[in-house]
Design an enzyme around this catalytic site. Structure first.
Site: not given
Ligand code: EPU
Length: 427
Positions: A22-23, A117, A122, A305, A397
């Site tokens: 998915k990701n 989620c 975020r 995850d 999802r």
């Molecule tokens: N963060 C910031 N600023 C930013 C972006 C992120 O402070 O601009 C912080 C977030 O608040 C968090 C940490 O950095 O504490 C990590 O966030 P990250 O950006 O890595 O997460 P994401 O890209 O929003 C993806 C996956 C998530 C998974 C996380 C961590 C996708 C679409 N989603 O989220 O997947 O938990 O990386 O590995 O790729 C899931 O599949 O269930 C899911 C939630």
């Protein structure tokens, strides 16, 4: 409203095949926007997050053709509207990858603040910091993120914390920028590497994906490609835990065992027997389950995850386990639901103390998010009696045909009720 009904107690036996990640898919499909020619993407998971990405592509003017159940042909040549409105963006986090992709392709985009989620705050500050460094102007107005640039120029970007989303978004914007972009403190997740491989197959010049430092040398144009998405690490991990929790014996096919290492090691520590093959993994449960401590971290650490799923398994182990969430502020909401099933877990901030109770009891519960839903399915599979899971749209999802796959390996799980989409139309 649709629900899953699970009669617990059946051990999972046999073979199950893992779908595309998915990701990775939610980043690769938006990345097609950067191409000057059509692309063929294989091993695309059949999940609702992908349906939303396809709707966004269609709304922008791309042509999307389904060549078979898991293969899409996407022609981005007629994209006319670089905008993702609230109605589509609210459904998933990855809608913001269109910011990076459209900025890279045409120099501007407007995307509504994304959904996804609810795992605590975020923010998108690191995404915007990255776009800014490349020379883009960014603003958040009336719930829309607007980015634009006359000219993108490569830059040196150091992320304040490891972030998958910002690493991906900056890669997308930088592939066609002038000169060299260096991302430091980059995320190393398998889907980051898969996106880099995909972009390179279109003619991009990206090195170092999978390490802390990614170097992107901008190219003038990107061409069409045919690319197969990697298998889903978290779907595979979820089936591994389900096999362990039910005391089953499952061969999980179409996996990359290296991506599963942190999960494999933890399960072995808990007392689960695991055999690794080239592209499959066998998980045998049924032995004594021991307590252990888990702390989630960015890759190659234990994936956040998989946190709800492993916590569920630890409720069956002997002794007290400590689970620490190292990525998200609020990823223990599902614990209230597990308590309804007899789990003894206390949560203080980002730490959960799990007292092994040996067995769970079926109960009506609600999926509070995608992985929480997966954990409740695992709980239902090994609980005594019947578990009814509501709000399964969260689960759909990210897991392709989860109830069919589980039934094929012996689970007693059924989907009942009226689809949420039909209900919405009727109201
Ligand atoms: N963060 C910031 N600023 C930013 C972006 C992120 O402070 O601009 C912080 C977030 O608040 C968090 C940490 O950095 O504490 C990590 O966030 P990250 O950006 O890595 O997460 P994401 O890209 O929003 C993806 C996956 C998530 C998974 C996380 C961590 C996708 C679409 N989603 O989220 O997947 O938990 O990386 O590995 O790729 C899931 O599949 O269930 C899911 C939630």
């Amino acid at each position: 409203m649709e629900k899953y009904l699970i009669k617990g107690g059946n051990k999972l036996h046999g073979e199950v095949t893992i779908s595309g990640a998915k990701n990775a898919a939610v980043a690769i499909l938006p990345a097609v926007v950067l191409s000057d020619e059509p692309c063929i993407i294989e091993n695309v998971p059949n999940i609702s997050d992908i349906d939303f990405i396809i709707k966004i592509l269609l709304a922008m003017g791309a042509e999307v053709t389904m060549l078979n159940r898991s293969t899409l042909r996407i022609d981005p040549r007629r994209i006319h509207t670089p905008v993702v409105e609230y109605d589509l963006a609210k459904n998933l986090r990855a809608s913001y990858y269109f910011l990076g992709a459209l900025l890279g392709k045409i120099g501007s985009a407007r995307v509504s603040m994304p959904g996804g989620c609810d795992l605590g705050a975020r923010p998108v500050d690191q995404h915007l910091k990255g776009f800014n460094s490349l020379g883009a102007e960014c603003a958040v107005e009336h719930g829309m993120i607007r980015v634009s640039a006359e000219h993108l120029v490569g830059a040196h970007i150091y992320f304040d914390g490891v972030t998958v989303g910002a690493t991906i978004n900056v890669m997308l914007a930088a592939v066609k920028a002038d000169g060299l972009t260096v991302i430091e403190n980059a995320a190393k997740e398998p889907h980051v590497v898969d996106l880099a491989n995909f972009l390179n197959s279109m003619g991009a010049d990206i090195m170092g994906a999978g390490t802390d430092v990614i170097k992107i040398r901008g190219v003038k144009s990107l061409h069409g490609t045919q690319y197969s998405i990697i298998p889903d690490q978290i779907e595979a991990g979820t089936f591994m835990v389900a096999a362990a929790a039910t005391g089953g014996d499952l061969l999980i096919k179409n996996v990359i065992p290296k991506h599963l290492e942190s999960i494999t090691v933890k399960l072995q520590k808990i007392g689960v027997y695991i055999e690794e093959y080239d592209d499959s993994i066998r998980v045998v449960g049924g032995g004594h389950l021991e307590k252990t401590n888990v702390k989630t971290m960015p890759h190659p650490g234990f994936p956040t995850d998989m946190q709800p799923q492993i916590t569920t398994l630890l409720t069956l182990a002997e002794g007290t386990s400590i689970v620490t969430e190292g990525v998200w502020d609020n990823r223990f909401k599902y614990v209230n639901e597990l308590r309804r099933m007899g789990a003894d877990i206390s949560v203080d901030g980002k730490v959960a103390v799990v007292e092994g109770v040996g067995h769970l009891m079926g109960a009506p519960v609600k999926a509070t998010d995608l992985r929480a839903g997966a954990a409740l399915i695992i709980a239902g599979l090994c609980a005594s009696g019947t578990t009814e899971i509501e709000d399964i749209h969260h689960i759909e999802r990210g897991y392709e045909d989860i109830e069919k796959k589980l039934r094929s390996v012996g689970a007693d799980i059924r989907k009942v009720g009226i689809p949420d989409t039909m209900l919405a139309q009727a109201l």
